[in-house]
Design an enzyme around this catalytic site. Structure first.
Site, short mmCIF file in Angstrom:
data_model
loop_
_atom_site.label_atom_id
_atom_site.label_comp_id
_atom_site.label_asym_id
_atom_site.label_seq_id
_atom_site.Cartn_x
_atom_site.Cartn_y
_atom_site.Cartn_z
N GLU A 183 -6.56 -10.61 -0.61
CA GLU A 183 -7.30 -10.34 0.63
C GLU A 183 -8.80 -10.25 0.34
O GLU A 183 -9.49 -9.35 0.82
CB GLU A 183 -6.80 -9.04 1.28
CG GLU A 183 -5.31 -9.03 1.55
CD GLU A 183 -4.82 -7.76 2.23
OE1 GLU A 183 -5.63 -6.97 2.75
OE2 GLU A 183 -3.58 -7.55 2.25
N GLU A 220 0.80 -1.23 0.00
CA GLU A 220 0.00 0.00 0.00
C GLU A 220 0.84 1.28 0.00
O GLU A 220 0.58 2.20 0.78
CB GLU A 220 -0.96 0.00 1.20
CG GLU A 220 -1.88 -1.21 1.23
CD GLU A 220 -2.70 -1.33 2.51
OE1 GLU A 220 -2.65 -0.42 3.34
OE2 GLU A 220 -3.39 -2.36 2.67
O1 G3I Z 1 -2.59 -6.79 19.10
C1 G3I Z 1 -3.47 -5.90 19.76
C2 G3I Z 1 -3.88 -6.45 21.07
O2 G3I Z 1 -2.74 -6.51 21.91
C3 G3I Z 1 -4.95 -5.54 21.67
O3 G3I Z 1 -5.41 -6.10 22.86
C4 G3I Z 1 -6.12 -5.39 20.71
C5 G3I Z 1 -7.17 -4.42 21.23
O4 G3I Z 1 -7.94 -3.89 20.19
O5 G3I Z 1 -5.62 -4.87 19.52
C6 G3I Z 1 -4.70 -5.74 18.88
O6 G3I Z 1 -4.29 -5.19 17.69
C7 G3I Z 1 -5.21 -5.21 16.63
C8 G3I Z 1 -4.67 -6.10 15.53
O7 G3I Z 1 -5.51 -6.03 14.38
C9 G3I Z 1 -4.55 -7.56 15.96
O8 G3I Z 1 -5.79 -8.07 16.27
C10 G3I Z 1 -5.40 -3.80 16.13
O9 G3I Z 1 -6.06 -3.02 17.11
C11 G3I Z 1 -6.19 -3.78 14.84
O10 G3I Z 1 -6.18 -2.47 14.30
C12 G3I Z 1 -5.58 -4.72 13.85
O11 G3I Z 1 -6.37 -4.71 12.68
C13 G3I Z 1 -5.78 -5.28 11.54
C14 G3I Z 1 -5.62 -4.22 10.45
O12 G3I Z 1 -5.08 -4.84 9.29
C15 G3I Z 1 -4.69 -3.09 10.85
O13 G3I Z 1 -4.68 -2.14 9.85
C16 G3I Z 1 -6.73 -6.37 11.03
O14 G3I Z 1 -6.77 -7.44 11.99
C17 G3I Z 1 -6.24 -6.90 9.70
O15 G3I Z 1 -7.24 -7.71 9.14
C18 G3I Z 1 -5.98 -5.75 8.73
O16 G3I Z 1 -5.43 -6.29 7.54
C19 G3I Z 1 -5.12 -5.36 6.51
C20 G3I Z 1 -3.99 -5.95 5.68
O17 G3I Z 1 -2.90 -6.28 6.50
C21 G3I Z 1 -3.56 -5.01 4.57
N1 G3I Z 1 -4.68 -4.65 3.74
C22 G3I Z 1 -5.84 -4.13 4.45
C23 G3I Z 1 -6.29 -5.09 5.54
C24 G3I Z 1 -7.51 -4.55 6.24
O18 G3I Z 1 -7.23 -3.37 6.91
#
Ligand code: G3I
Length: 398
Positions: free
Chosen positions: A276, A151
């Site tokens: 994805e 990205e």
């Molecule tokens: O790891 C922490 C954890 O310690 C904490 O307790 C929890 C509380 O909310 O958050 C956890 O982190 C989260 C992480 O996912 C793991 O679950 C983040 O808040 C959350 O923002 C994060 O979201 C991920 C997102 O990327 C971040 O931008 C999504 O799971 C994941 O599906 C998403 O994937 C991305 C691709 O990598 C790239 N393309 C877009 C796609 C969707 O955004």
């Protein structure tokens, strides 16, 4: 024991009807079908469904920078190792996702500027090289392809994400990218090539699946990288809303444009992965939403199967309950092939049917269903084998 196996088998057929697991029919059609792996998602139904239906995984979060090196010098491989072990035990390929991204990047996102621009750049390149080299060495021979940069392209006038603003990237800011022709991108690929010359290197992005400004910018970027032999494939994320159920610039699925874009990317010599995939709908979904979702999934798979360079069809999650969509798009969700309880949805049945039916037969059976519409094309054929008119002109980013 025999009786139990019989009952399990019977239960499976009652639940799924006739037909093979997706991975079996995908292999027969020469492509891989995978999905994003959530650490801690198994064992039990999650792992069983995953290994039964898919022959590929990609870490939803465990191979991102903050999953591997949240703190400088302190590499944590447990999550990624667990996924790679799971994949190897179940004969699945692994997509590596991802190194250079502006999100989920741990310490590197917060590195302060140093006394000079040059010193800041040097440090960024140093940590980038260490991270890429360390991780690629650890998983050498075990990763099917790597998303090296994720990205980096924006829709703004510069084409690339700048250091500040809504689509900012700290990589751009700290490497003084606009004054150095975004060399952090090329450098990431060069470090990856050095770390593992055998590895397959990919650029991954969203909202560039069809034609249009961002797609042209991505095309220009991968053209440049390909000309330098720094890249082998492209990942098109495919986070879509089901046509007709939403609006907005993010996530429009336009099949005819995708056919054209896949063709020009394949002409560059790139292998194409749909990395994805999800098709979101309003929640709770109606049966009409789920039927339209099935149609959209079928169309996307048909497009992939019709392009010999499209080799990978990866969903962004196993079941609706594990999808990122409801967090990001309140009121929308249910975007995947299995519901919250891991029951197959109409989209699953649709994909299975597409896999198992030759394109020509589907075309005659589906009669008037138009997969492609709208724009003027040529030098291309639709999925029925009919000639299309002109491809739209595109001007690569300088
Ligand atoms: O790891 C922490 C954890 O310690 C904490 O307790 C929890 C509380 O909310 O958050 C956890 O982190 C989260 C992480 O996912 C793991 O679950 C983040 O808040 C959350 O923002 C994060 O979201 C991920 C997102 O990327 C971040 O931008 C999504 O799971 C994941 O599906 C998403 O994937 C991305 C691709 O990598 C790239 N393309 C877009 C796609 C969707 O955004």
């Amino acid at each position: 024991m025999v009786k139990l196996s019989f009952l399990l088998l019977l239960g499976f057929f009652i639940a799924y009807g006739e037909g093979q697991a997706l991975k079996v029919s995908a292999s027969a059609r020469g492509i891989n079908i995978g999905c994003a792996y959530k650490n801690g998602g198994g064992p039990g139904t999650y792992n069983n469904t995953l290994s039964r239906e898919f022959n590929g995984v990609v870490g939803e979060n465990n191979m991102k920078w903050d999953g591997l090196q949240a703190v400088r010098g302190n590499f944590t491989f447990a999550g990624a190792d667990a996924m790679v072990d799971f994949a190897q035990k179940n004969d699945m390929i692994v997509r590596g996702h991802t190194f250079v991204w502006h999100q989920q990047s741990g310490f590197v996102a917060n590195m302060p500027a140093q006394a000079t621009v040059q010193a800041t750049r040097d440090t960024m390149f140093k940590v980038m090289k260490t991270h890429i080299t360390t991780v690629m060495n650890r998983y050498k021979g075990k990763i099917y392809e790597w998303d090296i940069v994720n990205e980096a392209v924006a829709r703004d006038s510069a084409g690339m994400r700048l250091g500040t603003g809504t689509s900012s990237s700290f990589w751009s800011l700290r490497t003084d990218a606009p004054n150095h022709n975004w060399d952090f991108v090329d450098s990431a690929y060069a470090y990856a090539r050095q770390a593992d010359p055998e590895a397959f290197l990919v650029y991954n992005d969203y909202d560039c699946e069809g034609m249009g400004k961002k797609s042209d910018l991505v095309y220009a970027l991968v053209s440049r990288l390909k000309a330098k032999n720094l890249i082998d494939g492209i990942g098109l994320q495919c986070h879509f809303y089901v046509p007709g159920t939403s609006t907005g610039s993010n996530g429009a699925f336009v099949p005819s444009e995708m056919v054209a874009n896949l063709k020009r990317l394949a002409d560059l010599g790139l292998r194409i992965s749909l990395t994805e995939i999800d098709f979101r709908v309003p929640t709770p979904p109606t049966s009409a939403h789920l039927a339209a979702q099935r149609e959209a999934y079928e169309t996307l798979l048909e497009i992939c199967l019709a392009n010999p360079n499209c080799k990978n069809f990866f969903l962004w999650g196993l079941n609706d309950g594990s999808s990122w969509i409801p967090n990001q798009y309140p009121g929308q969700g249910a975007p995947l092939l299995f519901d919250d309880s891991f029951n197959p949805k109409p989209a699953y049945i649709g994909l299975r049917e597409v896999f198992q039916t030759p394109v020509a037969i589907r075309a005659s059976r589906n009669g008037g269903r138009m997969l492609l519409s709208g724009k003027p094309w040529n030098e291309a054929f639709d999925l029925r084998g009919r000639a299309l008119r002109a491809l739209p002109a595109y001007s690569p980013f300088p």
